[in-house]
Design an enzyme around this catalytic site. Structure first.
Site, PDB file in Angstrom:
ATOM      1  N   LYS A   1       2.425  11.306  -3.262  1.00  0.00           N
ATOM      2  CA  LYS A   1       1.425  10.454  -3.416  1.00  0.00           C
ATOM      3  C   LYS A   1       0.666  11.812  -5.023  1.00  0.00           C
ATOM      4  O   LYS A   1       0.327  11.416  -5.503  1.00  0.00           O
ATOM      5  CB  LYS A   1       0.906   9.166  -3.194  1.00  0.00           C
ATOM      6  CG  LYS A   1       0.456   8.887  -3.756  1.00  0.00           C
ATOM      7  CD  LYS A   1      -0.559   7.544  -2.557  1.00  0.00           C
ATOM      8  CE  LYS A   1      -1.860   6.971  -3.292  1.00  0.00           C
ATOM      9  NZ  LYS A   1      -2.348   6.322  -2.551  1.00  0.00           N
TER      10      LYS A   1
ATOM     11  N   GLU B   1      -7.684   0.384  -4.460  1.00  0.00           N
ATOM     12  CA  GLU B   1      -7.313   0.396  -3.252  1.00  0.00           C
ATOM     13  C   GLU B   1      -8.514   0.319  -2.608  1.00  0.00           C
ATOM     14  O   GLU B   1      -8.424  -1.032  -1.405  1.00  0.00           O
ATOM     15  CB  GLU B   1      -6.917   1.914  -2.693  1.00  0.00           C
ATOM     16  CG  GLU B   1      -5.407   2.285  -2.216  1.00  0.00           C
ATOM     17  CD  GLU B   1      -5.261   3.243  -2.380  1.00  0.00           C
ATOM     18  OE1 GLU B   1      -5.828   3.943  -2.073  1.00  0.00           O
ATOM     19  OE2 GLU B   1      -4.189   3.319  -2.604  1.00  0.00           O
TER      20      GLU B   1
ATOM     21  N   ASP C   1       0.652  -1.475   0.005  1.00  0.00           N
ATOM     22  CA  ASP C   1       0.376  -0.239  -0.465  1.00  0.00           C
ATOM     23  C   ASP C   1       0.852   0.943   0.354  1.00  0.00           C
ATOM     24  O   ASP C   1       1.405   1.630   1.028  1.00  0.00           O
ATOM     25  CB  ASP C   1      -0.912  -0.291   1.142  1.00  0.00           C
ATOM     26  CG  ASP C   1      -1.927   1.367   1.226  1.00  0.00           C
ATOM     27  OD1 ASP C   1      -1.819   2.303   0.334  1.00  0.00           O
ATOM     28  OD2 ASP C   1      -2.751   1.312   2.402  1.00  0.00           O
TER      29      ASP C   1
ATOM     30  N   ASP D   1     -12.970   4.649   0.539  1.00  0.00           N
ATOM     31  CA  ASP D   1     -11.457   5.244   0.992  1.00  0.00           C
ATOM     32  C   ASP D   1     -11.785   6.771   0.927  1.00  0.00           C
ATOM     33  O   ASP D   1     -11.436   7.133   0.040  1.00  0.00           O
ATOM     34  CB  ASP D   1     -11.013   4.301  -0.255  1.00  0.00           C
ATOM     35  CG  ASP D   1      -9.280   4.171  -0.111  1.00  0.00           C
ATOM     36  OD1 ASP D   1      -9.116   4.134   1.108  1.00  0.00           O
ATOM     37  OD2 ASP D   1      -9.184   3.267  -0.529  1.00  0.00           O
TER      38      ASP D   1
END
Length: 629
Positions: free
Chosen positions: A87, A192, A25, A214
């Site tokens: 990210k 994800e 992850d 999420d």
């Protein structure tokens, strides 16, 4: 005989009997790695027992790179060289980063060398040179790869790396490039929310339609999945790849500036207040209010109190931004709130009370939180990696994922003709026929786009290529078949073929926002040039760790059983220990190795005497007949 720990019979680790694969992850705030052991998905910890690796990278003037907690500790003192939340920059240009002016970085708005002349991925200027988000992310992935190989005792077959479901083609390609730089074989890029559903579904043997909400540090995704008899089918996905916990931090930061009457802050003060903002957000999870106190570089004191109600008020519209994609995902799936059996919460930002309350009110049920929202994505990715590595039957369960955004080409008038609509199941291939616009036209430019808007200017350009050699015909006579193929990673290839002549052209889409192949090759060559240095540095760290363990073991042994030795023997051991300590913090791993060997040799007789004493104690008071029985 070295004074090392010896496992009891039957308690030593059994050799691994399966191919080593992991799920990673790669998060905005924290990253982690997991694997499947004895049929159970588990997170792998570092040497200190920590599962979460802060997604922070610091570049130092001496060329060294710090990753994780060490880098995080330096972020306030060296903000321009310490990259946080990288990210959010993956596959993005400067214009895509809304709050860039409030960040302490020295951005470079790169220009793509592709034919489309679209702006390239943003770069960051550091003391170690210009770095791309791909290079920064690769540093995080290297640490996770090393952790996995140390924990599992061997080289990895590959890894499943998770990405936000709403990552577009450029962001996915950038993630894959980072993994390649880190020396990882990517078995698959996995959405994800889908990874979380795998972990939750297999853990609870769930059936029915579930929503996966999420909210991570930098992205938001909502996915609607149907779980039935081992089949994981993604019905719809939506989200916002520029919305996450960092935006909640930003609201607190702006509130602090307003309350303190502050403006024009330097990089250090900006990073300091952003760090305090994040800490305040986390404090308000369990407390009704929190105190924010900081001393700026100019001596100004910031001392304000933030209440949970104030925090809720300033972030209401951010919560509303998560519910808009949620409604769209439900509509795309053809479902209503009443059809949702459960809501799985993923991402550390879902711990905020206002988020849980908003989700509960929208879905009219209490969200499911029995799996750690920080770890559930990695756990699901590990399960998928285990399957793809061939360690268990792939027919145990089936994963049907979808693409997040529509794919198409430009047609006359600057319009977009969608060939593969969003939420199409992947891997997938679709084709559509087009024709020429003018008499005698012998070539056609194919402009590949991604997005939901109708105009080319409102969608993201992915690639351009040309089909040449079309036989001259009357306009409308040629038949150009354009085929889109999306693989299991959500990455695209496009081909065009004139059906009468058989003339064909194709492109594997390398988005303008991704790195060019030359860039990746250069980075890999740089890594190879430094491979020897990296190997020596690793060998030095390993020797230092072994030396410290040996010194501690000998110290303890002398304290417990030093009476077994005469004075000359003790002096000899002490001298070897002093020699080893003298080179412990040096840079010569060969000297360390010699010191370890010398101390081991000096303690051989001591170890034998300790062993004899232990055996004597164990046998004392027992008869031979008892031992024989």
């Amino acid at each position: 005989m070295a004074l090392l720990q010896i496992s009891e019979p039957g308690l030593s680790a059994a050799p691994h009997q399966h191919r080593l694969a992991v799920g990673i992850d790669l998060g905005t705030t924290n990253s982690l790695v997991a694997t499947v052991r004895n049929g159970i998905s588990v997170v792998l910890n570092d040497e200190s027992g920590a599962a979460l690796l802060p997604s922070v990278v610091r570049y130092c003037a001496d060329g060294s790179v710090a990753v994780g907690a060490a880098a995080q500790a330096a972020q306030n003192g060296d903000p321009q060289n310490t990259i946080v939340s990288v990210k959010r920059f993956m596959g993005r240009g400067l214009k895509d980063i809304g709050d860039a002016v409030d960040m302490p970085y020295r951005f470079i708005d790169a220009t793509s060398t592709g034919s489309g002349q679209a702006p390239g991925m943003v770069q960051l200027r550091t003391v170690a040179g210009v770095k791309s988000p791909v290079e920064v992310s690769a540093e995080i992935l290297k640490v996770l790869r090393d952790r996995a190989e140390r924990s599992l005792g061997g080289a990895l077959v590959g890894a499943v790396i998770t990405v936000p479901a709403y990552f577009d083609d450029a962001q996915r390609q950038a993630t894959k490039d980072a993994a390649r730089l880190a020396g990882l074989n990517v078995l698959r890029l996995l959405n994800e929310p889908t990874a979380a559903a795998i972990a939750y579904g297999l853990d609870n043997a769930s059936e029915g339609v579930y929503a996966v909400y999420d909210l991570g540090g930098g992205t938001f995704d909502i996915s609607i999945l149907k779980l039935s008899s081992g089949v994981f089918e993604v019905l719809a996905t939506n989200g916002d790849s520029a919305l996450g916990g960092d935006d909640f931090d930003q609201r607190i930061y702006c509130w602090i500036l307003e309350k303190g009457g502050l403006s024009q802050l330097g990089a250090n003060d900006t990073r300091l207040l952003l760090t305090h903002a994040r800490a305040a957000k986390e404090q308000l999870t369990d407390n009704a209010q929190t105190q924010i106190t900081a001393v700026l570089s100019g001596g100004e004191l910031v001392d304000v109190t933030l209440t949970r109600d104030e925090f809720y008020a300033m972030t209401q519209n951010l919560l509303a931004r998560t519910l808009q994609p949620t409604r769209r995902a439900l509509r795309d799936a053809g479902l209503g709130v009443a059809d949702i059996k459960g809501v799985v919460m993923v991402g550390g930002s879902t711990r905020m009370p206002q988020v849980q309350r908003a989700v509960a009110e929208f879905f009219r049920q209490i969200p499911l939180t029995n799996l750690d929202p920080d770890k559930v994505v990695a756990l699901g990715a590990a399960i998928q990696a285990n399957v793809l590595a061939g360690n268990r039957g792939a027919d145990d369960w089936l994963l049907l994922d979808v693409i997040p955004l529509s794919l198409g080409i430009e047609t006359m008038g600057g319009l977009v003709e969608k060939i593969m609509p969003r939420n199409s199941t992947i891997p997938s291939a679709r084709a559509q026929e087009f024709t020429t616009y003018k008499d005698g036209q012998t070539a056609m430019s194919i402009h590949v786009l991604q997005g939901e808007r109708e105009l080319v200017s409102d969608c993201r350009s992915l690639a351009k290529f040309e089909l040449r050699g079309i036989p001259p015909m009357v306009a409308g006579s040629a038949r150009i078949r354009v085929t889109f193929q999306v693989d299991a990673d959500g990455l695209l290839s496009v081909s065009a073929r004139e059906t009468n002549s058989g003339v064909e052209a194709a492109v594997t889409v390398k988005p303008a926002y991704g790195l060019q192949e030359d860039d990746i090759t250069r980075m890999l060559q740089d890594g190879n040039r430094h491979a020897r240095d990296d190997m020596l540095a690793r060998a030095l760290r390993e020797q230092q760790t072994e030396a410290r363990q040996l010194l501690d073991a000998v110290d303890n042994a002398l304290a417990q059983d030093g009476g077994l030795l005469d004075e000359p023997a003790i002096r000899q051991i002490r001298k070897c220990m002093e020699n080893l300590r003298a080179v412990l913090d040096g840079s010569d791993h060969n000297a360390l190795k010699r010191g370890i060997e010398a101390l081991n040799q000096a303690t051989v007789s001591f170890a034998q005497k300790r062993m004899d004493q232990s055996v004597s104690r164990a046998l004392k008071g027992h008869k031979m007949s008892e031992l024989e029985n």
